[in-house]
Motif scaffolding. Structure first.
Motif, PDB file in Angstrom:
ATOM      1  N   ARG A 284       0.830  -1.209   0.000  1.00 38.01           N
ATOM      2  CA  ARG A 284       0.000   0.000   0.000  1.00 38.01           C
ATOM      3  C   ARG A 284       0.868   1.264   0.000  1.00 38.01           C
ATOM      4  O   ARG A 284       0.523   2.253  -0.650  1.00 38.01           O
ATOM      5  N   LYS A 285       1.978   1.207   0.693  1.00 38.31           N
ATOM      6  CA  LYS A 285       2.882   2.358   0.732  1.00 38.31           C
ATOM      7  C   LYS A 285       3.460   2.645  -0.646  1.00 38.31           C
ATOM      8  O   LYS A 285       3.515   3.801  -1.097  1.00 38.31           O
ATOM      9  N   LYS A 286       3.913   1.585  -1.334  1.00 34.58           N
ATOM     10  CA  LYS A 286       4.465   1.757  -2.673  1.00 34.58           C
ATOM     11  C   LYS A 286       3.393   2.212  -3.662  1.00 34.58           C
ATOM     12  O   LYS A 286       3.651   3.032  -4.553  1.00 34.58           O
ATOM     13  N   CYS A 287       2.201   1.690  -3.503  1.00 32.61           N
ATOM     14  CA  CYS A 287       1.086   2.107  -4.345  1.00 32.61           C
ATOM     15  C   CYS A 287       0.830   3.600  -4.179  1.00 32.61           C
ATOM     16  O   CYS A 287       0.642   4.329  -5.171  1.00 32.61           O
ATOM     17  N   TYR A 288       0.844   4.068  -2.950  1.00 33.00           N
ATOM     18  CA  TYR A 288       0.654   5.497  -2.675  1.00 33.00           C
ATOM     19  C   TYR A 288       1.744   6.325  -3.362  1.00 33.00           C
ATOM     20  O   TYR A 288       1.459   7.377  -3.947  1.00 33.00           O
ATOM     21  N   GLU A 289       2.968   5.852  -3.299  1.00 39.62           N
ATOM     22  CA  GLU A 289       4.083   6.580  -3.911  1.00 39.62           C
ATOM     23  C   GLU A 289       3.903   6.704  -5.429  1.00 39.62           C
ATOM     24  O   GLU A 289       4.163   7.771  -6.000  1.00 39.62           O
ATOM     25  N   ILE A 290       3.464   5.636  -6.068  1.00 43.07           N
ATOM     26  CA  ILE A 290       3.267   5.673  -7.519  1.00 43.07           C
ATOM     27  C   ILE A 290       2.100   6.580  -7.882  1.00 43.07           C
ATOM     28  O   ILE A 290       2.182   7.402  -8.803  1.00 43.07           O
ATOM     29  N   PHE A 291       0.992   6.455  -7.164  1.00 40.15           N
ATOM     30  CA  PHE A 291      -0.179   7.278  -7.453  1.00 40.15           C
ATOM     31  C   PHE A 291       0.136   8.764  -7.326  1.00 40.15           C
ATOM     32  O   PHE A 291      -0.436   9.592  -8.039  1.00 40.15           O
ATOM     33  N   ASN A 292       1.039   9.099  -6.424  1.00 44.78           N
ATOM     34  CA  ASN A 292       1.338  10.503  -6.148  1.00 44.78           C
ATOM     35  C   ASN A 292       2.647  10.978  -6.783  1.00 44.78           C
ATOM     36  O   ASN A 292       3.095  12.100  -6.500  1.00 44.78           O
ATOM     37  N   ASP A 293       3.239  10.154  -7.625  1.00 46.35           N
ATOM     38  CA  ASP A 293       4.440  10.564  -8.343  1.00 46.35           C
ATOM     39  C   ASP A 293       4.079  11.698  -9.311  1.00 46.35           C
ATOM     40  O   ASP A 293       3.066  11.636 -10.013  1.00 46.35           O
ATOM     41  N   GLU A 294       4.905  12.719  -9.368  1.00 48.41           N
ATOM     42  CA  GLU A 294       4.621  13.871 -10.220  1.00 48.41           C
ATOM     43  C   GLU A 294       4.529  13.491 -11.694  1.00 48.41           C
ATOM     44  O   GLU A 294       3.761  14.082 -12.458  1.00 48.41           O
ATOM     45  N   HIS A 295       5.303  12.505 -12.105  1.00 43.95           N
ATOM     46  CA  HIS A 295       5.259  12.066 -13.498  1.00 43.95           C
ATOM     47  C   HIS A 295       3.912  11.421 -13.827  1.00 43.95           C
ATOM     48  O   HIS A 295       3.425  11.549 -14.958  1.00 43.95           O
ATOM     49  N   VAL A 296       3.328  10.750 -12.851  1.00 39.00           N
ATOM     50  CA  VAL A 296       2.014  10.144 -13.048  1.00 39.00           C
ATOM     51  C   VAL A 296       0.941  11.228 -13.068  1.00 39.00           C
ATOM     52  O   VAL A 296       0.023  11.206 -13.900  1.00 39.00           O
ATOM     53  N   LYS A 297       1.051  12.186 -12.198  1.00 39.49           N
ATOM     54  CA  LYS A 297       0.084  13.291 -12.180  1.00 39.49           C
ATOM     55  C   LYS A 297       0.066  14.028 -13.515  1.00 39.49           C
ATOM     56  O   LYS A 297      -0.989  14.435 -14.004  1.00 39.49           O
ATOM     57  N   GLN A 298       1.245  14.194 -14.114  1.00 38.95           N
ATOM     58  CA  GLN A 298       1.349  14.948 -15.361  1.00 38.95           C
ATOM     59  C   GLN A 298       0.621  14.280 -16.519  1.00 38.95           C
ATOM     60  O   GLN A 298       0.232  14.953 -17.484  1.00 38.95           O
TER      61      GLN A 298
END
Length: 333
Positions: A284-298
Protein backbone atom coordinates in the motif's frame (compact mmCIF):
# COMPACT_ATOMS: atom_id res chain seq x y z
CA UNK A 1 32.94 -15.62 -47.45
CA UNK A 2 31.72 -12.29 -46.11
CA UNK A 3 28.61 -12.60 -43.94
CA UNK A 4 25.40 -10.95 -45.09
CA UNK A 5 23.69 -11.20 -41.69
CA UNK A 6 25.25 -10.71 -38.26
CA UNK A 7 23.28 -12.44 -35.51
CA UNK A 8 23.94 -10.93 -32.08
CA UNK A 9 23.21 -13.06 -29.02
CA UNK A 10 23.62 -11.53 -25.54
CA UNK A 11 24.45 -14.35 -23.11
CA UNK A 12 23.97 -14.30 -19.37
CA UNK A 13 23.67 -17.45 -17.22
CA UNK A 14 21.67 -19.50 -19.72
CA UNK A 15 23.64 -22.75 -19.80
CA UNK A 16 20.37 -24.71 -19.84
CA UNK A 17 19.14 -23.13 -23.08
CA UNK A 18 22.21 -21.82 -24.88
CA UNK A 19 22.87 -24.87 -27.08
CA UNK A 20 19.30 -24.81 -28.36
CA UNK A 21 19.64 -21.15 -29.27
CA UNK A 22 23.00 -21.37 -31.04
CA UNK A 23 22.10 -24.59 -32.86
CA UNK A 24 18.93 -22.97 -34.25
CA UNK A 25 21.07 -20.22 -35.77
CA UNK A 26 23.67 -22.61 -37.13
CA UNK A 27 20.89 -24.71 -38.70
CA UNK A 28 19.54 -21.83 -40.78
CA UNK A 29 18.94 -22.48 -44.47
CA UNK A 30 20.71 -19.14 -45.03
CA UNK A 31 24.42 -19.76 -44.54
CA UNK A 32 26.11 -16.39 -45.09
CA UNK A 33 25.92 -15.42 -41.43
CA UNK A 34 28.19 -14.62 -38.55
CA UNK A 35 27.14 -15.26 -34.96
CA UNK A 36 28.35 -12.87 -32.28
CA UNK A 37 28.00 -14.29 -28.76
CA UNK A 38 28.34 -11.57 -26.14
CA UNK A 39 29.01 -13.21 -22.77
CA UNK A 40 27.82 -10.56 -20.35
CA UNK A 41 29.72 -11.70 -17.29
CA UNK A 42 28.02 -15.08 -16.87
CA UNK A 43 28.83 -17.02 -13.71
CA UNK A 44 27.62 -20.44 -14.90
CA UNK A 45 28.98 -22.59 -17.75
CA UNK A 46 27.75 -20.24 -20.47
CA UNK A 47 31.24 -18.77 -21.21
CA UNK A 48 32.64 -22.28 -21.69
CA UNK A 49 29.81 -23.19 -24.06
CA UNK A 50 30.43 -20.00 -26.06
CA UNK A 51 34.13 -20.75 -26.41
CA UNK A 52 33.46 -24.34 -27.44
CA UNK A 53 31.25 -23.16 -30.29
CA UNK A 54 33.79 -20.53 -31.29
CA UNK A 55 36.50 -23.18 -31.52
CA UNK A 56 34.31 -25.37 -33.71
CA UNK A 57 32.85 -22.81 -36.10
CA UNK A 58 34.73 -20.16 -38.05
CA UNK A 59 31.68 -17.89 -38.32
CA UNK A 60 31.24 -17.54 -34.55
CA UNK A 61 32.80 -14.71 -32.56
CA UNK A 62 32.77 -14.41 -28.77
CA UNK A 63 33.05 -11.34 -26.59
CA UNK A 64 33.64 -11.83 -22.86
CA UNK A 65 32.90 -8.79 -20.70
CA UNK A 66 31.82 -7.69 -17.25
CA UNK A 67 28.09 -7.73 -16.68
CA UNK A 68 26.49 -4.56 -18.03
CA UNK A 69 23.04 -5.79 -19.13
CA UNK A 70 21.52 -6.59 -22.50
CA UNK A 71 21.52 -3.06 -23.97
CA UNK A 72 25.29 -2.74 -23.73
CA UNK A 73 25.77 -6.32 -24.94
CA UNK A 74 23.76 -5.64 -28.10
CA UNK A 75 25.69 -2.43 -28.73
CA UNK A 76 28.98 -4.30 -28.40
CA UNK A 77 27.78 -6.81 -30.95
CA UNK A 78 26.65 -4.16 -33.44
CA UNK A 79 30.03 -2.40 -33.22
CA UNK A 80 31.97 -5.44 -34.42
CA UNK A 81 29.32 -6.80 -36.80
CA UNK A 82 30.30 -6.99 -40.48
CA UNK A 83 27.06 -8.21 -42.05
CA UNK A 84 24.78 -6.10 -44.22
CA UNK A 85 21.95 -6.83 -41.79
CA UNK A 86 21.66 -7.23 -38.03
CA UNK A 87 19.48 -9.82 -36.30
CA UNK A 88 19.03 -10.08 -32.53
CA UNK A 89 18.32 -13.36 -30.74
CA UNK A 90 17.95 -13.77 -26.99
CA UNK A 91 19.93 -16.69 -25.62
CA UNK A 92 17.00 -18.62 -24.12
CA UNK A 93 15.01 -18.37 -27.38
CA UNK A 94 15.38 -20.07 -30.75
CA UNK A 95 14.48 -19.37 -34.38
CA UNK A 96 12.92 -21.40 -37.18
CA UNK A 97 15.33 -22.76 -39.84
CA UNK A 98 14.03 -20.52 -42.65
CA UNK A 99 13.78 -17.28 -40.67
CA UNK A 100 16.91 -15.51 -41.87
CA UNK A 101 16.58 -16.63 -45.49
CA UNK A 102 12.99 -15.44 -45.87
CA UNK A 103 13.60 -12.17 -44.04
CA UNK A 104 16.77 -11.47 -46.04
CA UNK A 105 14.92 -12.07 -49.31
CA UNK A 106 12.20 -9.57 -48.36
CA UNK A 107 14.75 -7.01 -47.19
CA UNK A 108 16.62 -7.28 -50.49
CA UNK A 109 13.49 -7.32 -52.66
CA UNK A 110 12.07 -4.15 -51.10
CA UNK A 111 15.32 -2.46 -50.01
CA UNK A 112 14.11 -2.07 -46.43
CA UNK A 113 15.76 -0.61 -43.37
CA UNK A 114 13.62 -2.84 -41.12
CA UNK A 115 11.96 -6.17 -41.90
CA UNK A 116 9.75 -7.74 -39.24
CA UNK A 117 8.11 -11.14 -38.70
CA UNK A 118 5.80 -12.52 -36.02
CA UNK A 119 6.65 -14.80 -33.12
CA UNK A 120 5.46 -17.65 -30.97
CA UNK A 121 5.43 -17.51 -27.17
CA UNK A 122 6.39 -20.93 -25.89
CA UNK A 123 5.84 -21.80 -22.25
CA UNK A 124 6.38 -24.89 -20.15
CA UNK A 125 2.80 -26.05 -20.61
CA UNK A 126 1.37 -23.88 -23.39
CA UNK A 127 2.18 -21.77 -26.40
CA UNK A 128 0.47 -19.19 -28.57
CA UNK A 129 1.25 -16.99 -31.55
CA UNK A 130 1.60 -13.21 -31.48
CA UNK A 131 0.83 -10.98 -34.46
CA UNK A 132 0.70 -7.20 -34.71
CA UNK A 133 -2.49 -5.19 -35.45
CA UNK A 134 -1.07 -3.56 -38.57
CA UNK A 135 -1.34 -4.62 -42.20
CA UNK A 136 1.18 -6.95 -43.78
CA UNK A 137 3.44 -5.93 -46.61
CA UNK A 138 5.66 -3.04 -47.63
CA UNK A 139 5.66 0.50 -46.24
CA UNK A 140 7.54 3.35 -47.89
CA UNK A 141 8.39 6.52 -45.97
CA UNK A 142 5.01 8.15 -46.53
CA UNK A 143 3.21 4.98 -45.48
CA UNK A 144 5.34 4.73 -42.34
CA UNK A 145 4.42 8.29 -41.41
CA UNK A 146 0.71 7.95 -42.15
CA UNK A 147 0.12 4.40 -40.86
CA UNK A 148 2.78 3.75 -38.23
CA UNK A 149 3.56 7.13 -36.65
CA UNK A 150 0.12 7.05 -34.93
CA UNK A 151 1.30 3.92 -33.05
CA UNK A 152 5.06 4.55 -33.11
CA UNK A 153 5.41 4.72 -29.30
CA UNK A 154 2.15 3.26 -28.02
CA UNK A 155 -1.21 2.14 -29.37
CA UNK A 156 -4.28 4.04 -28.20
CA UNK A 157 -5.48 0.97 -26.28
CA UNK A 158 -2.33 1.09 -24.09
CA UNK A 159 -0.43 -1.60 -25.95
CA UNK A 160 3.17 -1.50 -27.13
CA UNK A 161 4.00 -0.59 -30.77
CA UNK A 162 4.77 -3.16 -33.51
CA UNK A 163 8.56 -2.92 -33.09
CA UNK A 164 8.52 -3.64 -29.33
CA UNK A 165 10.06 -7.07 -29.97
CA UNK A 166 13.39 -6.08 -31.53
CA UNK A 167 14.30 -9.73 -32.00
CA UNK A 168 11.56 -10.14 -34.64
CA UNK A 169 13.31 -7.50 -36.75
CA UNK A 170 16.08 -7.60 -39.33
CA UNK A 171 17.85 -4.22 -39.38
CA UNK A 172 20.09 -2.90 -42.13
CA UNK A 173 23.37 -2.28 -40.32
CA UNK A 174 24.31 0.83 -42.30
CA UNK A 175 20.91 2.30 -41.44
CA UNK A 176 21.55 1.79 -37.70
CA UNK A 177 25.01 3.37 -37.91
CA UNK A 178 23.98 6.33 -40.07
CA UNK A 179 20.94 7.04 -37.85
CA UNK A 180 23.08 6.69 -34.68
CA UNK A 181 20.72 4.02 -33.40
CA UNK A 182 22.20 2.31 -30.37
CA UNK A 183 20.64 1.12 -27.14
CA UNK A 184 20.59 3.45 -24.14
CA UNK A 185 22.96 1.55 -21.85
CA UNK A 186 21.66 3.17 -18.66
CA UNK A 187 18.19 1.77 -19.34
CA UNK A 188 17.97 -1.75 -17.97
CA UNK A 189 14.27 -2.46 -18.44
CA UNK A 190 12.09 -2.14 -21.54
CA UNK A 191 15.04 -0.96 -23.64
CA UNK A 192 13.44 -2.53 -26.73
CA UNK A 193 10.55 -0.07 -26.70
CA UNK A 194 12.50 3.15 -27.11
CA UNK A 195 14.97 1.59 -29.56
CA UNK A 196 12.18 0.23 -31.75
CA UNK A 197 10.35 3.56 -31.81
CA UNK A 198 13.49 5.46 -32.78
CA UNK A 199 14.32 2.92 -35.50
CA UNK A 200 10.89 3.09 -37.12
CA UNK A 201 10.91 6.88 -36.89
CA UNK A 202 14.08 6.99 -39.00
CA UNK A 203 13.25 4.19 -41.43
CA UNK A 204 12.60 4.85 -45.10
CA UNK A 205 11.44 1.33 -45.89
CA UNK A 206 9.71 -1.33 -43.76
CA UNK A 207 8.24 -4.74 -44.52
CA UNK A 208 5.97 -6.70 -42.20
CA UNK A 209 5.83 -10.47 -42.71
CA UNK A 210 2.50 -11.02 -40.97
CA UNK A 211 1.67 -14.54 -39.72
CA UNK A 212 5.23 -15.68 -40.32
CA UNK A 213 6.05 -17.06 -36.86
CA UNK A 214 9.78 -17.44 -37.29
CA UNK A 215 10.87 -16.51 -33.75
CA UNK A 216 10.26 -18.63 -30.64
CA UNK A 217 10.16 -16.65 -27.41
CA UNK A 218 10.55 -18.86 -24.35
CA UNK A 219 8.79 -17.91 -21.13
CA UNK A 220 7.87 -19.55 -17.86
CA UNK A 221 4.22 -18.78 -17.05
CA UNK A 222 4.70 -20.01 -13.48
CA UNK A 223 7.45 -17.55 -12.68
CA UNK A 224 6.50 -14.67 -10.37
CA UNK A 225 8.17 -11.47 -9.30
CA UNK A 226 9.39 -11.79 -5.70
CA UNK A 227 10.77 -8.28 -5.38
CA UNK A 228 9.60 -4.84 -6.40
CA UNK A 229 12.62 -3.19 -7.99
CA UNK A 230 12.44 0.61 -7.92
CA UNK A 231 15.28 0.65 -10.46
CA UNK A 232 12.71 -0.52 -12.98
CA UNK A 233 10.52 2.48 -12.16
CA UNK A 234 13.56 4.72 -12.57
CA UNK A 235 14.19 3.19 -16.02
CA UNK A 236 10.57 3.85 -16.97
CA UNK A 237 10.96 7.52 -16.03
CA UNK A 238 14.21 7.78 -18.00
CA UNK A 239 12.58 6.22 -21.06
CA UNK A 240 9.68 8.65 -21.02
CA UNK A 241 11.99 11.63 -20.58
CA UNK A 242 14.21 10.42 -23.45
CA UNK A 243 11.14 10.03 -25.66
CA UNK A 244 10.12 13.61 -24.93
CA UNK A 245 13.59 14.86 -25.80
CA UNK A 246 13.97 12.76 -28.94
CA UNK A 247 10.62 13.65 -30.49
CA UNK A 248 10.24 17.24 -29.27
CA UNK A 249 11.08 18.76 -32.66
CA UNK A 250 9.10 16.28 -34.74
CA UNK A 251 6.42 17.59 -37.09
CA UNK A 252 4.22 14.75 -35.85
CA UNK A 253 2.81 15.28 -32.36
CA UNK A 254 3.78 12.28 -30.23
CA UNK A 255 2.81 13.89 -26.90
CA UNK A 256 -0.33 11.80 -26.37
CA UNK A 257 1.49 8.56 -27.17
CA UNK A 258 4.21 9.48 -24.67
CA UNK A 259 1.57 10.03 -21.99
CA UNK A 260 -0.07 6.70 -22.81
CA UNK A 261 3.38 5.12 -22.62
CA UNK A 262 3.82 6.51 -19.10
CA UNK A 263 0.36 5.19 -18.29
CA UNK A 264 1.42 1.73 -19.46
CA UNK A 265 4.50 1.86 -17.26
CA UNK A 266 2.36 2.92 -14.30
CA UNK A 267 -0.07 0.03 -14.76
CA UNK A 268 2.81 -2.39 -15.23
CA UNK A 269 4.57 -1.31 -12.07
CA UNK A 270 1.39 -1.42 -9.99
CA UNK A 271 1.09 -5.04 -11.14
CA UNK A 272 4.67 -5.69 -10.02
CA UNK A 273 3.82 -4.35 -6.59
CA UNK A 274 0.90 -6.78 -6.43
CA UNK A 275 3.17 -9.77 -7.19
CA UNK A 276 6.01 -8.64 -4.94
CA UNK A 277 6.95 -10.61 -1.85
CA UNK A 278 5.90 -7.80 0.49
CA UNK A 279 3.50 -7.44 3.38
CA UNK A 280 0.24 -5.66 2.60
CA UNK A 281 1.25 -2.44 4.33
CA UNK A 282 4.42 -2.18 2.21
CA UNK A 283 2.42 -2.75 -0.96
CA UNK A 284 0.00 0.00 0.00
CA UNK A 285 2.88 2.36 0.73
CA UNK A 286 4.46 1.76 -2.67
CA UNK A 287 1.09 2.11 -4.34
CA UNK A 288 0.65 5.50 -2.67
CA UNK A 289 4.08 6.58 -3.91
CA UNK A 290 3.27 5.67 -7.52
CA UNK A 291 -0.18 7.28 -7.45
CA UNK A 292 1.34 10.50 -6.15
CA UNK A 293 4.44 10.56 -8.34
CA UNK A 294 4.62 13.87 -10.22
CA UNK A 295 5.26 12.07 -13.50
CA UNK A 296 2.01 10.14 -13.05
CA UNK A 297 0.08 13.29 -12.18
CA UNK A 298 1.35 14.95 -15.36
CA UNK A 299 -0.26 12.24 -17.51
CA UNK A 300 -3.76 13.48 -16.81
CA UNK A 301 -3.29 17.17 -17.55
CA UNK A 302 -5.33 17.94 -20.68
CA UNK A 303 -5.66 14.22 -21.30
CA UNK A 304 -8.70 12.31 -22.51
CA UNK A 305 -8.80 8.76 -21.20
CA UNK A 306 -8.23 6.06 -23.85
CA UNK A 307 -11.20 4.03 -25.03
CA UNK A 308 -10.53 0.84 -23.06
CA UNK A 309 -12.69 -1.74 -21.31
CA UNK A 310 -14.73 -0.86 -18.24
CA UNK A 311 -12.39 -2.46 -15.70
CA UNK A 312 -9.30 -0.75 -17.07
CA UNK A 313 -11.08 2.60 -17.33
CA UNK A 314 -12.05 2.29 -13.66
CA UNK A 315 -8.40 1.70 -12.76
CA UNK A 316 -7.36 4.73 -14.80
CA UNK A 317 -9.89 6.87 -12.95
CA UNK A 318 -8.54 5.66 -9.60
CA UNK A 319 -5.03 6.64 -10.72
CA UNK A 320 -6.19 9.97 -12.13
CA UNK A 321 -7.91 11.01 -8.92
CA UNK A 322 -5.23 9.36 -6.76
CA UNK A 323 -7.63 7.08 -4.91
CA UNK A 324 -4.86 4.68 -3.98
CA UNK A 325 -6.58 3.27 -0.89
CA UNK A 326 -9.45 1.90 -3.02
CA UNK A 327 -7.00 0.46 -5.55
CA UNK A 328 -5.06 -1.21 -2.72
CA UNK A 329 -8.20 -2.63 -1.14
CA UNK A 330 -9.39 -4.14 -4.42
CA UNK A 331 -6.12 -5.41 -5.95
CA UNK A 332 -3.72 -6.01 -3.06
CA UNK A 333 -5.79 -8.14 -0.73
Amino acid sequence: MNPLISVIVPVYNVEKYLNRCIDSILNQTFKQIEIILVDDGSTDNSPIICDEYCDRYENIKVIHKKNNRVAAARNDGVKIATGKYIALVDSDDWIEPNMLEEMYNKAEEFNTDITMCDFRKVGVESEYTVSQPIREGYYDRKMIESELFPCLIMFENIEFPPTISNWTCLFRREFLIESDLFYDEDIHYCEDSIFGSKAMYNANGFYYMKNKYFYNYFYNPNSTTSTCNMKKWDSYLIINQRLKEYFKDSKFDFSRQIKINMLYFTLNFLGEIKNADLVLEEKRKKCYEIFNDEHVKQIFKDFKLPNVNYKLKLILLLIKYRIDFVYSMVFYQ
